[in-house]
Structure formats: C-alpha cells, structure tokens
Design a protein around this motif. Structure first.
Motif, PDB file in Angstrom:
ATOM      1  N   SER A 278      42.389  48.925  38.125  1.00  0.00           N
ATOM      2  CA  SER A 278      43.052  48.985  36.818  1.00  0.00           C
ATOM      3  C   SER A 278      43.983  47.801  36.562  1.00  0.00           C
ATOM      4  O   SER A 278      44.391  47.582  35.413  1.00  0.00           O
ATOM      5  N   LEU A 279      44.312  47.051  37.609  1.00  0.00           N
ATOM      6  CA  LEU A 279      45.192  45.901  37.433  1.00  0.00           C
ATOM      7  C   LEU A 279      44.418  44.721  36.872  1.00  0.00           C
ATOM      8  O   LEU A 279      43.195  44.667  36.898  1.00  0.00           O
ATOM      9  N   SER A 280      45.136  43.739  36.399  1.00  0.00           N
ATOM     10  CA  SER A 280      44.492  42.559  35.816  1.00  0.00           C
ATOM     11  C   SER A 280      43.851  41.711  36.904  1.00  0.00           C
ATOM     12  O   SER A 280      44.033  41.933  38.101  1.00  0.00           O
ATOM     13  N   ALA A 281      43.073  40.714  36.492  1.00  0.00           N
ATOM     14  CA  ALA A 281      42.383  39.837  37.446  1.00  0.00           C
ATOM     15  C   ALA A 281      43.385  39.134  38.351  1.00  0.00           C
ATOM     16  O   ALA A 281      44.535  38.913  37.979  1.00  0.00           O
ATOM     17  N   LEU A 282      42.939  38.821  39.531  1.00  0.00           N
ATOM     18  CA  LEU A 282      43.805  38.218  40.542  1.00  0.00           C
ATOM     19  C   LEU A 282      44.394  36.891  40.055  1.00  0.00           C
ATOM     20  O   LEU A 282      43.670  35.964  39.727  1.00  0.00           O
ATOM     21  N   PRO A 283      45.705  36.766  39.956  1.00  0.00           N
ATOM     22  CA  PRO A 283      46.332  35.524  39.497  1.00  0.00           C
ATOM     23  C   PRO A 283      46.650  34.595  40.658  1.00  0.00           C
ATOM     24  O   PRO A 283      46.447  34.927  41.815  1.00  0.00           O
ATOM     25  N   THR A 284      47.166  33.456  40.321  1.00  0.00           N
ATOM     26  CA  THR A 284      47.659  32.547  41.358  1.00  0.00           C
ATOM     27  C   THR A 284      49.027  33.040  41.796  1.00  0.00           C
ATOM     28  O   THR A 284      49.673  33.817  41.088  1.00  0.00           O
ATOM     29  N   PRO A 285      49.512  32.630  42.949  1.00  0.00           N
ATOM     30  CA  PRO A 285      50.814  33.110  43.427  1.00  0.00           C
ATOM     31  C   PRO A 285      51.938  32.930  42.418  1.00  0.00           C
ATOM     32  O   PRO A 285      52.777  33.804  42.260  1.00  0.00           O
ATOM     33  N   ALA A 286      51.944  31.807  41.715  1.00  0.00           N
ATOM     34  CA  ALA A 286      53.040  31.525  40.783  1.00  0.00           C
ATOM     35  C   ALA A 286      53.035  32.471  39.589  1.00  0.00           C
ATOM     36  O   ALA A 286      54.048  32.623  38.910  1.00  0.00           O
ATOM     37  N   GLN A 287      51.896  33.126  39.330  1.00  0.00           N
ATOM     38  CA  GLN A 287      51.798  33.997  38.166  1.00  0.00           C
ATOM     39  C   GLN A 287      52.305  35.412  38.440  1.00  0.00           C
ATOM     40  O   GLN A 287      52.443  36.190  37.520  1.00  0.00           O
ATOM     41  N   TRP A 288      52.562  35.718  39.708  1.00  0.00           N
ATOM     42  CA  TRP A 288      53.086  37.062  39.980  1.00  0.00           C
ATOM     43  C   TRP A 288      54.537  37.098  39.563  1.00  0.00           C
ATOM     44  O   TRP A 288      55.378  36.389  40.097  1.00  0.00           O
ATOM     45  N   PRO A 289      54.900  37.947  38.579  1.00  0.00           N
ATOM     46  CA  PRO A 289      56.258  37.941  38.056  1.00  0.00           C
ATOM     47  C   PRO A 289      57.296  38.500  39.023  1.00  0.00           C
ATOM     48  O   PRO A 289      58.446  38.117  38.980  1.00  0.00           O
ATOM     49  N   ASP A 290      56.900  39.413  39.872  1.00  0.00           N
ATOM     50  CA  ASP A 290      57.878  40.066  40.741  1.00  0.00           C
ATOM     51  C   ASP A 290      57.265  40.316  42.118  1.00  0.00           C
ATOM     52  O   ASP A 290      56.616  41.338  42.348  1.00  0.00           O
ATOM     53  N   PRO A 291      57.469  39.392  43.057  1.00  0.00           N
ATOM     54  CA  PRO A 291      56.900  39.568  44.401  1.00  0.00           C
ATOM     55  C   PRO A 291      57.367  40.847  45.087  1.00  0.00           C
ATOM     56  O   PRO A 291      56.713  41.327  46.011  1.00  0.00           O
ATOM     57  N   SER A 292      58.477  41.423  44.629  1.00  0.00           N
ATOM     58  CA  SER A 292      58.982  42.621  45.283  1.00  0.00           C
ATOM     59  C   SER A 292      58.049  43.814  45.101  1.00  0.00           C
ATOM     60  O   SER A 292      58.151  44.811  45.808  1.00  0.00           O
ATOM     61  N   THR A 293      57.126  43.708  44.144  1.00  0.00           N
ATOM     62  CA  THR A 293      56.148  44.797  43.977  1.00  0.00           C
ATOM     63  C   THR A 293      55.012  44.673  44.976  1.00  0.00           C
ATOM     64  O   THR A 293      54.106  45.504  44.985  1.00  0.00           O
ATOM     65  N   ALA A 294      55.070  43.634  45.818  1.00  0.00           N
ATOM     66  CA  ALA A 294      54.022  43.409  46.830  1.00  0.00           C
ATOM     67  C   ALA A 294      52.642  43.398  46.191  1.00  0.00           C
ATOM     68  O   ALA A 294      51.685  43.977  46.702  1.00  0.00           O
ATOM     69  N   ALA A 295      52.545  42.692  45.061  1.00  0.00           N
ATOM     70  CA  ALA A 295      51.257  42.514  44.388  1.00  0.00           C
ATOM     71  C   ALA A 295      50.544  43.836  44.142  1.00  0.00           C
ATOM     72  O   ALA A 295      49.346  43.954  44.324  1.00  0.00           O
ATOM     73  N   GLY A 296      51.283  44.815  43.702  1.00  0.00           N
ATOM     74  CA  GLY A 296      50.676  46.095  43.361  1.00  0.00           C
ATOM     75  C   GLY A 296      50.686  47.123  44.465  1.00  0.00           C
ATOM     76  O   GLY A 296      50.345  48.289  44.236  1.00  0.00           O
ATOM     77  N   TRP A 297      51.085  46.743  45.683  1.00  0.00           N
ATOM     78  CA  TRP A 297      51.072  47.678  46.798  1.00  0.00           C
ATOM     79  C   TRP A 297      52.319  48.561  46.850  1.00  0.00           C
ATOM     80  O   TRP A 297      52.271  49.683  47.369  1.00  0.00           O
ATOM     81  N   SER A 298      53.442  48.104  46.338  1.00  0.00           N
ATOM     82  CA  SER A 298      54.668  48.902  46.411  1.00  0.00           C
ATOM     83  C   SER A 298      54.527  50.267  45.747  1.00  0.00           C
ATOM     84  O   SER A 298      54.931  51.286  46.321  1.00  0.00           O
ATOM     85  N   PRO A 299      53.941  50.365  44.531  1.00  0.00           N
ATOM     86  CA  PRO A 299      53.758  51.695  43.927  1.00  0.00           C
ATOM     87  C   PRO A 299      52.885  52.609  44.781  1.00  0.00           C
ATOM     88  O   PRO A 299      53.122  53.818  44.835  1.00  0.00           O
TER      89      PRO A 299
END
Length: 579
Positions: free
Chosen positions: A315-336
C-alpha cells in the motif's frame, strides 16, 4: 388486543379463525398506526395461541406502512418528552423482533416470502438510531435459540434475509462522528453471532468446507464497512473473526479453508465484490493487532502477520531514493509494523520456529527488529547473528519470498560490521561471512544445486526471479572478495589481498574469480537482458580496491535501487546510506 384476548384464544376452532382472518385481512391496515402495546400483542401470537394466528400475522404485517408508523413515533419523540423517546426505542426493538420472528418461521416464509423480503428491503432503509442495545440483542438471542447454524452457510436461507435487516439495524454504515458505545455493542453482537454460528457449523462433518468462503467474505466485508469510517473499532470487531480460526474443528479441513479465504481477502485489496466498501480500506496494521490479540495457533498467526505486512508495504508508494524519505525515524515503513506486532511470550518460540519453517521472512524480520534493541552486549548481538545464519541455511527460498530473504542477509551483515567496528577479533566474525557467502551464491544459480542432480549440474531450472539471482550473485561476489584466504577481513580502503588484483608472487583467489566471472557472464545472458546495465556497475564496485567490507551497505543500497524499486519493504536498507 380484542383479537389477541378473545378471537385468537386457544379454544377457538380453526374454521372460525379462518373466517375471522378472511374478513380481517381486507381492513385498511396501511392506515393503522399500532400502539406499542398492540405491537407487543402481535409478537405474543407466536406463543400460547393457535398456529394459524401467527401465520395470519405474516400476511398482515407487510401491509402496515411501518415507515409512516416510525415517523409518527419520531415526531412524538422529537417533542422532547422522555417517555415518548422511550416509546420510539421500544417500537424499534419490537419491530425488529417481530420481523425476525416472522422471517424465521418456515410456514410464514413459504406463504409470504416475497412480501417479507419486500418488508425487509424497506426496513433496511429505516432510521434505526432509536434502537437500543437491549432490543438488538433480544433479536440476536432469539436467532441463537431458534436458528440452525447450518443456515448461515446458505446465502439464500431465511437467516441471511434476517442478517440483511440486522446489518442495517446495527448501523454498520454510520459515520464515525455519529457512532457511540451503544452502536459498537450492536455491531459486536452481530459479528459475534455470525462467528459463533460459523464455529458451530465446523463441528458438523456433513457440511463441506467449500461452503465457508462466502460467509467469511460477507463477514469481513461487513466489518470493513464500519472500519472504513472508524478504524478505532477494529480492536473490538476483528477478534471474533479471527476467533473462528482458533475455535473451529481442526479435523475436517475447514480451518485450512477458512485461513486461505482470509489470506486471499487480506492480500487482495483490489478484490471486486459488491459486499465490500469501495475503495476498500487498508487495514493491514489493524488486522495484525487483532491477530496478535486473538490467535493461539502459531501457524495461523504467522500466516496472517506475514500476509498483512506484505499488504502494508504494497500500500505504500514506490521505493524512493534515501533523500526522499521524509522521516527516517519511521524506519521506512517498518516502525508502524513493529508497534502492532506483539507476540505473547508463551507463543514466541513456536512462532519463530513456524516462521522459519513457513518461510515467513517479513514476520521473522519484524521479530529481529524488536529483539535487537534489547541486546545489552556485543556477545548477545553475535548470538543473534549466528541465529540468523542458522535460519538462512534452513529457509527454503521460493519465488514468492526471494526478495524478502535479502532483509535477513543484510541484517546479518550489519551485525558483522558492528562487531568489526567495536573491535571484535576478525577470527570471531569471519566464519559468519565465510558461511553466508556460499549460501547467497547458491541462491543465484540458474539451476537448482541441491541433491545429486544439482551437484552434477543437472538440477531443475531455478524458479527464482532474475533480479534476485543477479542481486545474489553480485553480493556473494563482493563478499568473497572481502574475506581472502587466511581469515582476515578487508576493513579499510585499499586493504591488501583483494583476490581480483594480481600481485607479483601471489595467486589470485580461484573461488573469488569464479564468483566474479559468473557475475560478468550475466551481462551476456539473454535471460538477464533487461538487467544488463546493472552488471557492469556491480562489477566495477566489486573490483574497485577502494571498497572494503565496510562499504557493504552502500553496495546493497545500489543493488536494491537498481533491482527492487517496487518492493517497499526493502526501503529500510537505504536508510543512513550516502546517496
């Protein structure tokens, strides 16, 4: 009341009743606004009265203009009088019970099926917000006592006609702003009733397992109808659904059918079905919470969690480049995901063992992400690294999970790099790299290498994706170059003993040359034609003596971006890596 007390008495001969009925049916019932006491008297005809009286009631009830009756009671309720409001509440409860009783009677349904169906269709459009929990639960209890569980599996049965009405009376389509605790209680009673009936059916061997998917689909669709408007109710409405898996009979094959039906529904959010709200809400995380709270069978729990994690990342958007992740603290979707997965202590070991057996690699990875922060020493982390290596050696890689195992491989490599960074002797971690590298390389083979035929080069053609095999070949070639013979590890740029560099008086590493040559061969293979551009980039990185084992995260990120741009669960491998 005169009919109830006098004409319909138990001593009245049948032929006299039939004469009364033939005259009474022609009265202008559409104009009648029954009192609450009159409606209660209608319900009482079910018991302690001649059978013909209740059958007659089945002819009479659809003739009454109930919408008009409700509007009259509503107008009185809106006058502000508490007593009038209470009357409206009781009317709704009695009307629901009356229709439920009529639709549950085989004779009435046979004679008046079409008219009752029309009445139910009209009643579904009534405003049921005056219906109290007690009135709703009374109708549910009547069905529990009187209905055969098997009827729940037949969508043309009387029970499904009643369920249509109960669904409307439970206000499943009400917006979250209008919902309250009473509404939630009604919905829970409805969901629990259906779940328990399904469970009771599973203990009847004569009912085939093929009968269950439609009712499971309907139940999930009705729950999603509410959760699409108010997801906060998921913790109450989803557990009865998952309880079916725990409580159903285990020896009739029904559990497997129910589980597979749920997995199909949860993994296919684009499923077109008139039962489901459109668009379907993404409830993957809510399903994980409910499954962890409810399920006691490790196999079912692992399957549901794995499926829901996959769906979450889909359900998440297509894989971005590292710089496009707005909040690394979400662990790229793994934190939720980690916030939702909560395996009970008594299930933990069986859960992990089952995940390894089933190849549920995202569930395993989530367990690792939760477990590692609890480590209090490098020795504990080293123990987990050895555990990951053990898992990797036992997991069967399939076309469905090939990309997922990359997460385990890379996590093991991250732990090795931490050990090196904190001064752990190379002799303690080099065996981990030396054991992992051939595992990764074997996954890259174009033909299966297991068994005698595999050893002879006659194994079956690999079913794993070409992008995964290219990733595996590139990573294994890089790693073997970082652990030259002798047990040392290349941890610094320009570190000596790069096996691809010819040094006078030294022999290049034969095994490393083999891995590297096989990687370069992919650049000419027609099977990898769409990926040819990746091969020279990977080869250049591997042969560059400036790169050492500490550059593994950068190399992994390069490969992931080139080969797995659509697999958002791997985006975590890009975090913290310089672009």
């Amino acid at each position: 009341q005169h009919y109830d007390r006098t004409l319909a008495s138990t001593g009245t001969p049948t032929y006299v009743l039939m004469m009364y009925h033939s005259r009474l049916i022609s009265m202008p019932w559409a104009q009648w606004v029954p009192t609450l006491q009159a409606v209660q008297s209608m319900m009482e005809l079910k018991n302690d009265h001649p059978r013909e009286c209740f059958i007659f009631l089945g002819h009479l009830t659809p003739l009454i203009q109930w919408q008009r009756v409700i509007e009259k009671y509503e107008a009185a309720s809106n006058s502000g009088l508490t007593s009038q409001s209470s009357l409206s509440c009781h009317l709704h409860g009695n009307l629901l019970m009356l229709i439920t009783m009529l639709c549950s009677d085989p004779t009435v349904l046979k004679e008046q099926g079409a008219n009752l169906a029309s009445l139910v269709s009209d009643a579904r459009r009534f405003c049921w917000n005056r219906l109290g929990v007690s009135g709703f639960q009374t109708a549910i209890q009547f069905l529990i006592d009187m209905s055969a569980p098997a009827a729940i599996l037949n969508k043309t049965s009387y029970l499904h006609l009643i369920l249509q009405l109960l669904f409307a009376a439970g206000e499943f389509k009400m917006s979250s702003s209008e919902s309250n605790e009473e509404v939630l209680e009604k919905r829970l009673a409805y969901v629990t009733f259906i779940s328990n009936h399904i469970i009771n059916c599973t203990h009847q061997p004569q009912l085939g397992s093929h009968l269950y998917p439609p009712i499971i689909t309907m139940l999930l669709a009705h729950i999603e109808t509410t959760l699409s408007k108010d997801e906060s109710q998921s913790g109450v409405l989803l557990p009865p659904l998952f309880n079916i898996l725990d409580a159903c009979a285990s020896n009739l094959g029904v559990c497997a059918v129910v589980l597979q039906t749920l997995l199909d529904l949860l993994s296919n959010q684009d499923k077109v079905d008139p039962e489901f709200p459109s668009p379907r809400p993404v409830l993957s995380l809510s399903h994980i919470v409910a499954a962890c709270k409810t399920l006691a069978k490790p196999h079912d729990l692992v399957q549901i969690i794995e499926c829901c994690i996959v769906q979450h990342f889909t359900s998440l958007s297509a894989l971005p480049t590292p710089a496009q992740w707005p909040d690394p603290s979400t662990a790229a979707g793994w934190s939720p995901v980690l916030e939702c997965v909560s395996i009970r202590d008594q299930l933990k070991s069986d859960y992990v063992r089952t995940a390894v057996q089933e190849g549920a690699l995202l569930a395993l990875y989530a367990d690792l992400l939760q477990r590692l922060p609890l480590c209090q020493s490098l020795l504990q982390e080293l123990s987990i690294a050895n555990t990951i290596l053990d898992w990797a050696s036992r997991i069967t890689i399939t076309p469905e999970n090939d990309y997922k195992i990359i997460l385990l491989w890379v996590k093991l490599l991250e732990l090795v790099l931490r050990q090196i960074s904190y001064g752990t002797p190379h002799a303690s971690v080099a065996p981990l790299l030396s054991s992992l590298t051939p595992l990764i390389f074997r996954a890259s083979e174009d033909k299966a290498s297991d068994g005698l035929l595999g050893a002879l080069g006659l194994g079956k053609k690999s079913q794993l994706s070409t992008r995964f095999r290219l990733f595996s070949r590139a990573l294994s070639a890089f790693l073997i170059c970082q652990v030259p013979p002798g047990g040392s590890i290349r941890t610094m740029p320009l570190a000596p003993c790069h096996p691809l560099v010819k040094v006078p008086g030294q022999t290049a590493g034969a095994e490393a040359q083999k891995y590297f040559s096989k990687l370069e061969a992919l650049g000419k293979s027609r099977a990898y034609e769409t990926l040819h551009h990746v091969v020279p980039e990977a080869s250049s990185f591997i042969s560059n003596t400036q790169n050492c084992v500490m550059d593994t995260p950068r190399f992994v990120a390069q490969l992931v971006q080139a080969l797995f741009a659509g697999d958002t669960s791997l985006a975590i491998l890009l975090l913290g890596v310089p672009s």
